[in-house]
Scaffold this active site. Structure first.
Site, PDB file in Angstrom:
ATOM      1  N   SER A 196      -9.228   3.148   2.670  1.00 45.51           N
ATOM      2  CA  SER A 196      -8.063   3.882   1.992  1.00 45.51           C
ATOM      3  C   SER A 196      -7.322   2.825   1.337  1.00 45.51           C
ATOM      4  O   SER A 196      -6.519   2.908   0.515  1.00 45.51           O
ATOM      5  CB  SER A 196      -7.337   4.642   2.760  1.00 45.51           C
ATOM      6  OG  SER A 196      -6.701   3.781   3.745  1.00 45.51           O
ATOM      7  N   SER A 234     -10.412   1.146   6.785  1.00 44.92           N
ATOM      8  CA  SER A 234      -9.771   1.432   5.375  1.00 44.92           C
ATOM      9  C   SER A 234      -9.254  -0.108   4.926  1.00 44.92           C
ATOM     10  O   SER A 234      -8.913  -0.277   3.779  1.00 44.92           O
ATOM     11  CB  SER A 234      -8.476   2.124   5.660  1.00 44.92           C
ATOM     12  OG  SER A 234      -8.816   3.623   6.024  1.00 44.92           O
ATOM     13  N   LYS A 260       0.837  -0.970  -0.060  1.00 46.82           N
ATOM     14  CA  LYS A 260      -0.016   0.052   0.038  1.00 46.82           C
ATOM     15  C   LYS A 260       0.936   1.326   0.017  1.00 46.82           C
ATOM     16  O   LYS A 260       1.905   1.398   0.723  1.00 46.82           O
ATOM     17  CB  LYS A 260      -1.003  -0.067   1.234  1.00 46.82           C
ATOM     18  CG  LYS A 260      -1.979   1.048   1.275  1.00 46.82           C
ATOM     19  CD  LYS A 260      -3.016   0.858   2.355  1.00 46.82           C
ATOM     20  CE  LYS A 260      -3.742   1.945   2.575  1.00 46.82           C
ATOM     21  NZ  LYS A 260      -4.759   1.902   3.601  1.00 46.82           N
TER      22      LYS A 260
END
Length: 478
Positions: A152, A176, A77
C-alpha cells in the site's frame, strides 16, 4: 553537472552538513520535480508547498545539524496523520478529515530534521497491495505507466523511483513496503516487530503493521530506518524497542556502508499460502532469484535450499485478521458506505460479521504459525525468496467487485510477504534484476528477529556487484 536528485540521500545529507547544499535549495529542487512529474505518475495526493518552505527555513535556522535527517525531504504516507494537513487514507469517506495532532511516526521524522513535502498515495485505508483508488488517480509505475506500483506504500515508491524524493517512509502490514519496492525497483525494508518505537506493531491487531523505509540504495534505507528508531541519533528509549543479541544500539547505517560478513543462507520458493491457492512463479521472478543465488555464492556465502512445512491453518487465519482490520472503518449508514470502494465495503461487512471466537481462533493460529515459521528458518542467518511471484501488474488488473477473487489475485502476486509480518521478522527487498522489457524484479531476504544489520550487510554486498542504484526510469531523466 550532477543534479541534486541524482545524488543518494546519504550524499545529499553530507552536502547539507558541509554547507554545499542549502535546505531550502533542496526543498525547492524537489518541489519542482514533483510539480513536473506528479501529474503523470500520481505519487502525491497532496503537495504542501507552503508548509514545506516554512519547515525548510525553520530547519535551516537550527543551531545544530546533528539530527539524523537534517534538511532531507520526505513525504508522509496518507495513512499517517500530520496536524493541519488533510489525511484522506485513500478514501472518499475521509475527504474532509484534518487531524489536529500528528502521529508518533510523523513527529519522530520531524524530530530527525526531515522536511515533509506532502502526502503520498495509498489505497483505501491501506488494505490492498495495489495503489488504485476512486479517490484519485492511480500511482503509476515509473518504469511503465500502464503498470501499477504495488501497495500500500505505492505513492512513496513511485516518488522515490522517479526521483521526486530521495527516500520515503512507508508502512508494512502484509508487504506494503516490500511489494511497491519490488514493483518500482527499490530497496524496501520491513523491520522486526518492536524495532521502530513510533510504529512498532506491538500495539496492532496480530502485530502485523510496522513502519519501514523505501530507498534507492541500501545505505539510504538504513539512514532512514535509523531515524525512525532514534530520531536524534542516540539510543532508542522505549520499552517496545527490540534489539538483537549483541546489538550495541549503534546505527544500522554502519552495517549498510561496511557490507561485511559471510553468512549461511536458505533459498526458498514455498510460501504460507501454498495449501490454499495455486501459486505460480513467473520466469522473471525465477531469474531474479537465480541471479541473487549466483551472486551470493560468488561472494562466498553458504546457500541451501529449504521448504516450508505444509500448513492448512495460515490462509483462513490471515483472511480473518485482514477482514477484522476493516471492521473499524468509520462508515455508518448507507450514505457513508457508498463512499467506500466495493472491496472495502466487502471487507468491512465481513469483518463486522466475525465473532469474538472467530477472532480469538485466528489470533491463536497465527501465534502458533509464528513460532513454527521462526523454528523452521532458525538454522539460517537469512532466507532468500522471490520478492513477488509475478511481474508488476497492469493497472485495472485486480477485480474491483468480487472480494474473493481480488484476495486470490493479491495472494498470487505477493505470496512471500505476509508470513514475515505474522512472524514479526525483518525482511529486505532488493531490486537485483532488470528484465528484457526494462522492468525491475527483486528478491527478498528474511532475517532473524532483530537481524536488520545482517540483511543490510547482504544487501550492500549485492548492491556493489549489481549497481541497481544507477538504473533510472526514462520519465525520471527529464
Amino acid at each position: 553537472m550532477t543534479e541534486l536528485h541524482e545524488l543518494t540521500a546519504l550524499e545529499q545529507w553530507q552536502g547539507l552538513q558541509k554547507g554545499e547544499i542549502g535546505v531550502s535549495e533542496l526543498t525547492e529542487h524537489y518541489l519542482a520535480r514533483i510539480n513536473s512529474l506528479n501529474p503523470a505518475l500520481g505519487a502525491f495526493v497532496a503537495v504542501t508547498d507552503a508548509a514545506a518552505r516554512t519547515r525548510a527555513a525553520e530547519v535551516a535556522a537550527q543551531a545544530t545539524r546533528t539530527a539524523t535527517l537534517w534538511g532531507l525531504p520526505i513525504g508522509d504516507k496518507d495513512l499517517q496523520q500530520r496536524a493541519g494537513i488533510p489525511a484522506r487514507f485513500g478514501s472518499r469517506l475521509m475527504a474532509d478529515f484534518v487531524p489536529t495532532e500528528s502521529d508518533d511516526l510523523v513527529q519522530a521524522l520531524d524530530d530527525a530534521g526531515a522536511v515533509s513535502l506532502g502526502k503520498t498515495a495509498t489505497p483505501e485505508f491501506g488494505l490492498p497491495s495495489y495503489t488504485e483508488t476512486l479517490a484519485g488517480p492511480p500511482a503509476r509505475n515509473p518504469w511503465d505507466l500502464s503498470l501499477g506500483s504495488g501497495g500500500s506504500s505505492g505513492g512513496a515508491a513511485v516518488a522515490v523511483a522517479a526521483r521526486m524524493l530521495p527516500f520515503a517512509p512507508g508502512s508494512d502490514g502484509g508487504g506494503s513496503v516490500r511489494i511497491p519496492a519490488a514493483a518500482c525497483g527499490l530497496v524496501g525494508l520491513k523491520p522486526s516487530r518492536g524495532r521502530v518505537p513510533a510504529a512498532s506493531g506491538v500495539d496492532k491487531l496480530a502485530g502485523l503493521p510496522v513502519a519501514g523505509p523505501l530507498a534507492r540504495t541500501v545505505a539510504d534505507a538504513a539512514l532512514l530506518l535509523d531515524a525512525m528508531i532514534a530520531p536524534l541519533g542516540g539510543r532508542p528509549d522505549h520499552h517496545f524497542t527490540l534489539r538483537s543479541p549483541g546489538d550495541d544500539g549503534g546505527p544500522l547505517l554502519a552495517a549498510a556502508v561496511r557490507g561485511e560478513g559471510r553468512f549461511q543462507l536458505g533459498v526458498m520458493t514455498t510460501s504460507a499460502w501454498d495449501n490454499a491457492y495455486s501459486i505460480e512463479i513467473a520466469p522473471e521472478a525465477q531469474a531474479a532469484l537465480a541471479l541473487a543465488v549466483a551472486e551470493l555464492s560468488a561472494l562466498g556465502h553458504g546457500l541451501e535450499e529449504t521448504t516450508l512445512e505444509p500448513d492448512d491453518s495460515y490462509a483462513p487465519a490471515f483472511r480473518t485478521i485482514w477482514q477484522a482490520g476493516a471492521a473499524g472503518i468509520p462508515a455508518e449508514g448507507d450514505a457513508q458506505e457508498q463512499l467506500l470502494e466495493p472491496l472495502t465495503r466487502w471487507l468491512m461487512h465481513r469483518g463486522r460479521a466475525l465473532t469474538a471466537r472467530n477472532l480469538a481462533e485466528a489470533l491463536a493460529a497465527l501465534s502458533v504459525y509464528e513460532r513454527s515459521f521462526i523454528r523452521q528458518l532458525s538454522r539460517f542467518d537469512a532466507v532468500l525468496t522471490p520478492a513477488l511471484a509475478l511481474t508488476p501488474r497492469p493497472i485495472g488488473w485486480y477485480d474491483a467487485h468480487d472480494g474473493e477473487a481480488n484476495f486470490a489475485q493479491q495472494v498470487q502476486y505477493t505470496p512471500f510477504t505476509s508470513m514475515v509480518n505474522v512472524s514479526g521478522l525483518p525482511a529486505i527487498v532488493l531490486p537485483v534484476l532488470e528484465t528484457a522489457e526494462g522492468l525491475p524484479m527483486g528478491v527478498q531476504l528474511i532475517g532473524r528477529p532483530g537481524g536488520e544489520a545482517t540483511l543490510l550487510a547482504l544487501g550492500a554486498q549485492l548492491e556493489r556487484r549489481l549497481r541497481w542504484q544507477h538504473r533510472v526510469p526514462a520519465i525520471a531523466r527529464a
